[in-house]
Design a protein around this motif. Structure first.
Motif, PDB file in Angstrom:
ATOM      1  N   PRO A 100       0.819  -1.201   0.000  1.00 47.40           N
ATOM      2  CA  PRO A 100       0.000   0.000   0.000  1.00 47.40           C
ATOM      3  C   PRO A 100       0.855   1.254   0.000  1.00 47.40           C
ATOM      4  N   VAL A 101       0.409   2.248  -0.761  1.00 49.36           N
ATOM      5  CA  VAL A 101       1.116   3.520  -0.849  1.00 49.36           C
ATOM      6  C   VAL A 101       0.171   4.633  -0.407  1.00 49.36           C
ATOM      7  N   LEU A 102       0.673   5.590   0.364  1.00 53.27           N
ATOM      8  CA  LEU A 102      -0.151   6.700   0.816  1.00 53.27           C
ATOM      9  C   LEU A 102      -0.615   7.534  -0.375  1.00 53.27           C
ATOM     10  N   ARG A 103      -1.837   7.992  -0.322  1.00 51.32           N
ATOM     11  CA  ARG A 103      -2.384   8.766  -1.429  1.00 51.32           C
ATOM     12  C   ARG A 103      -2.514  10.243  -1.046  1.00 51.32           C
ATOM     13  N   HIS A 104      -2.505  11.081  -2.072  1.00 53.44           N
ATOM     14  CA  HIS A 104      -2.779  12.513  -1.914  1.00 53.44           C
ATOM     15  C   HIS A 104      -1.829  13.166  -0.905  1.00 53.44           C
ATOM     16  N   VAL A 105      -0.563  12.889  -1.046  1.00 55.87           N
ATOM     17  CA  VAL A 105       0.433  13.555  -0.207  1.00 55.87           C
ATOM     18  C   VAL A 105       1.386  14.314  -1.115  1.00 55.87           C
ATOM     19  N   PRO A 106       1.971  15.422  -0.625  1.00 58.94           N
ATOM     20  CA  PRO A 106       2.838  16.227  -1.474  1.00 58.94           C
ATOM     21  C   PRO A 106       4.073  15.502  -1.965  1.00 58.94           C
ATOM     22  N   ARG A 107       4.522  14.471  -1.244  1.00 61.39           N
ATOM     23  CA  ARG A 107       5.697  13.756  -1.694  1.00 61.39           C
ATOM     24  C   ARG A 107       5.443  12.255  -1.638  1.00 61.39           C
ATOM     25  N   THR A 108       6.134  11.513  -2.498  1.00 61.38           N
ATOM     26  CA  THR A 108       6.065  10.064  -2.515  1.00 61.38           C
ATOM     27  C   THR A 108       7.258   9.518  -1.757  1.00 61.38           C
ATOM     28  N   SER A 109       7.038   8.472  -0.972  1.00 61.94           N
ATOM     29  CA  SER A 109       8.167   7.813  -0.322  1.00 61.94           C
ATOM     30  C   SER A 109       8.047   6.328  -0.546  1.00 61.94           C
ATOM     31  N   THR A 110       9.171   5.673  -0.633  1.00 64.03           N
ATOM     32  CA  THR A 110       9.163   4.236  -0.840  1.00 64.03           C
ATOM     33  C   THR A 110      10.394   3.638  -0.202  1.00 64.03           C
ATOM     34  N   ARG A 111      10.259   2.476   0.401  1.00 61.33           N
ATOM     35  CA  ARG A 111      11.415   1.844   1.034  1.00 61.33           C
ATOM     36  C   ARG A 111      12.387   1.396  -0.045  1.00 61.33           C
ATOM     37  N   LEU A 112      13.638   1.796   0.101  1.00 56.43           N
ATOM     38  CA  LEU A 112      14.609   1.601  -0.964  1.00 56.43           C
ATOM     39  C   LEU A 112      14.758   0.159  -1.404  1.00 56.43           C
ATOM     40  N   PRO A 113      14.882  -0.829  -0.486  1.00 56.56           N
ATOM     41  CA  PRO A 113      14.980  -2.205  -0.971  1.00 56.56           C
ATOM     42  C   PRO A 113      13.781  -2.601  -1.818  1.00 56.56           C
ATOM     43  N   PRO A 115       9.536  13.594  -5.037  1.00 55.26           N
ATOM     44  CA  PRO A 115       8.354  14.415  -5.352  1.00 55.26           C
ATOM     45  C   PRO A 115       7.301  13.562  -6.041  1.00 55.26           C
ATOM     46  N   SER A 116       6.046  13.795  -5.708  1.00 57.40           N
ATOM     47  CA  SER A 116       4.974  13.009  -6.317  1.00 57.40           C
ATOM     48  C   SER A 116       4.559  13.617  -7.646  1.00 57.40           C
ATOM     49  N   GLU A 117       3.920  12.796  -8.442  1.00 56.53           N
ATOM     50  CA  GLU A 117       3.390  13.250  -9.718  1.00 56.53           C
ATOM     51  C   GLU A 117       1.874  13.418  -9.618  1.00 56.53           C
ATOM     52  N   PRO A 118       1.296  14.323 -10.381  1.00 56.87           N
ATOM     53  CA  PRO A 118       1.966  15.245 -11.303  1.00 56.87           C
ATOM     54  C   PRO A 118       2.754  16.315 -10.543  1.00 56.87           C
ATOM     55  N   PHE A 119       3.896  16.737 -11.083  1.00 54.81           N
ATOM     56  CA  PHE A 119       4.721  17.721 -10.421  1.00 54.81           C
ATOM     57  C   PHE A 119       4.007  19.068 -10.358  1.00 54.81           C
ATOM     58  N   VAL A 120       4.134  19.710  -9.211  1.00 53.73           N
ATOM     59  CA  VAL A 120       3.613  21.073  -9.037  1.00 53.73           C
ATOM     60  C   VAL A 120       4.816  21.960  -8.781  1.00 53.73           C
ATOM     61  N   TRP A 121       5.023  22.932  -9.651  1.00 50.09           N
ATOM     62  CA  TRP A 121       6.201  23.781  -9.552  1.00 50.09           C
ATOM     63  C   TRP A 121       5.943  24.947  -8.607  1.00 50.09           C
ATOM     64  N   GLY A 122       6.893  25.200  -7.728  1.00 48.04           N
ATOM     65  CA  GLY A 122       6.751  26.301  -6.785  1.00 48.04           C
ATOM     66  C   GLY A 122       5.923  25.923  -5.575  1.00 48.04           C
ATOM     67  N   THR A 123       5.559  26.936  -4.794  1.00 44.79           N
ATOM     68  CA  THR A 123       4.822  26.710  -3.539  1.00 44.79           C
ATOM     69  C   THR A 123       3.560  27.559  -3.431  1.00 44.79           C
ATOM     70  N   SER A 124       3.159  28.174  -4.536  1.00 43.93           N
ATOM     71  CA  SER A 124       1.998  29.077  -4.463  1.00 43.93           C
ATOM     72  C   SER A 124       0.715  28.348  -4.097  1.00 43.93           C
ATOM     73  N   HIS A 125       0.697  27.024  -4.245  1.00 49.18           N
ATOM     74  CA  HIS A 125      -0.498  26.244  -3.916  1.00 49.18           C
ATOM     75  C   HIS A 125      -0.574  25.913  -2.425  1.00 49.18           C
ATOM     76  N   ILE A 126       0.475  26.223  -1.656  1.00 49.75           N
ATOM     77  CA  ILE A 126       0.512  25.915  -0.226  1.00 49.75           C
ATOM     78  C   ILE A 126       0.101  27.161   0.558  1.00 49.75           C
ATOM     79  N   LEU A 127      -0.938  27.028   1.367  1.00 52.93           N
ATOM     80  CA  LEU A 127      -1.457  28.168   2.116  1.00 52.93           C
ATOM     81  C   LEU A 127      -0.656  28.370   3.408  1.00 52.93           C
TER      82      LEU A 127
END
Length: 379
Positions: free
Chosen positions: A31-44, A81-93
């Motif tokens: 399972p992978v977390l959804r709707h988060v600003p960044r993606t993480s995955t265990r390297l192995p 960074p998760s996709e789709p990429f969002v450039w900049g930080t203007s979307h963060i309140l």
């Protein structure tokens, strides 16, 4: 921390995929977390899922031999960074700050009807080295530094498996405001949060988000406050749950590097001695120090001269009475310290996804020697 050589995010994304053989978006057999600003995955899992998926025949994933990367750097989640990429930080309140809280000059005065965001409010002052010698000014400087240290202690107590870095940021924000101070990172050249949180392979300037901290993570929390006209700045890398031996060793060597740099300080001592001391500590070890970021002078300005280089250098200049600056080495696993910038324009990760850790203190040069202003008052 002042960047020396920021890299273009778009170019780095392409280079990352080519150099590492990986892509930022990976479908994992778990399972992978959804709707988060960044993606993480265990390297192995990241390495193994490229050759084994739930639909493929073959040995179970946990029976596949660990990769060379695993054996050298350990087991941990890679933050991408998760996709789709969002450039900049203007979307963060940004979080709200009451109007009665005194703001640093780079933040617009919300009580003024014609307030504009300064483009680079400190650019002129950063080129000037200043000495803090007035008794009242020193007292205010030390109060700001101690508040930063106290807030960092609270932030560290909140580092737990399952808690998001955004929740830590919210707590840091409210605590700083409750103390009558302003969180210095907030709106500094557009930064959208009140502290920086850098996880695992992120070297520095990570933006707090909704990714829950994972068992085995390491996370640097960087806190800066603006109190009575002065900034206090400090950071530390914390362990999350059961961290592997290589991760623990990285954090320990980072703390040792900071202390080695501090030991090189004192009236009349050369600034280049800081980098030399850190270099000597790391010699012969499978670690390197990031040359992309420096420590900095601090006081009424968030960042200013002198710039503190943590790598071996031959920069001129000696420490004088009244100097106040940060030492904040970012130590990287292995021998490749290069970093690349996420699409948000702030988060800097190692190019090869090795882990990084950082620790920071404010140092004040007085007649008594080098005073560390951000030591915690209690443990």
């Amino acid at each position: 921390m002042r960047p020396l050589s920021p890299r273009c995010s778009r170019t780095s994304l392409r280079a990352f995929s080519t150099k590492s053989g990986l892509t930022p978006k990976v479908h994992l057999p778990r399972p992978v977390l959804r709707h988060v600003p960044r993606t993480s995955t265990r390297l192995p899992g990241l390495r193994r899922c490229l050759v084994s998926t739930p639909d493929n025949e073959g040995p179970p994933i946990n029976e596949v031999e660990p990769s060379e990367h695993d054996l050298r750097f350990g087991y941990y989640d890679v933050v991408l960074p998760s996709e789709p990429f969002v450039w900049g930080t203007s979307h963060i309140l940004p979080r709200a700050v009451p109007p009665q809280i005194r703001r640093p000059p780079y933040v617009p005065d919300l009580l003024s009807s014609d307030a504009e965001t300064p483009a680079a409010g400190e650019d002129v002052d950063t080129r000037r080295r200043k000495f803090i010698t007035d008794e009242e000014d020193v007292r205010r400087l030390k109060r700001a530094a101690q508040l930063a240290a106290d807030v960092l202690q609270v932030a560290g107590s909140l580092v737990q498996v399952g808690r998001t870095t955004d929740a830590i940021d919210a707590a840091v924000h409210e605590l700083i405001l409750a103390c009558g101070a302003y969180p210095s990172p907030l709106l500094y050249k557009g930064f959208p949060k009140s502290c920086c949180t850098s996880v695992n392979n992120v070297i520095t300037h990570g933006i707090p988000d909704e990714r829950p901290l994972q068992d085995g993570d390491i996370v640097n929390v960087d806190v800066t406050v603006y109190l009575d006209g002065y900034h206090g700045d400090t950071s530390r890398t914390f362990l999350v749950g059961d961290v592997d031996d290589k991760g623990r060793e990285l954090v320990e060597i980072t703390e040792a590097a900071l202390e080695a740099g501090i030991a090189a300080c004192g009236p009349g001592r050369p600034f280049k001695g800081i980098g030399a001391a850190i270099h000597a500590l790391l010699r012969g070890k499978d670690y390197c120090v990031s040359p992309q970021f420096t420590g900095h002078g601090i006081g009424r300005e968030f960042h200013r001269q002198p710039w503190i280089f943590h790598h071996l250098n031959d920069e001129p200049g000696e420490m004088q009475l009244g100097d106040c600056f940060t030492i904040e080495p970012a130590i990287v696993q292995g021998t490749d310290p290069h970093g690349w910038t996420f699409p948000d324009g702030w988060t800097v990760s190692t190019e090869n996804c090795a882990r990084a850790a950082q620790a920071e203190h404010m140092v004040y040069i007085s007649q008594d020697g080098a005073e560390v202003l951000t030591r915690p008052t209690s443990t």
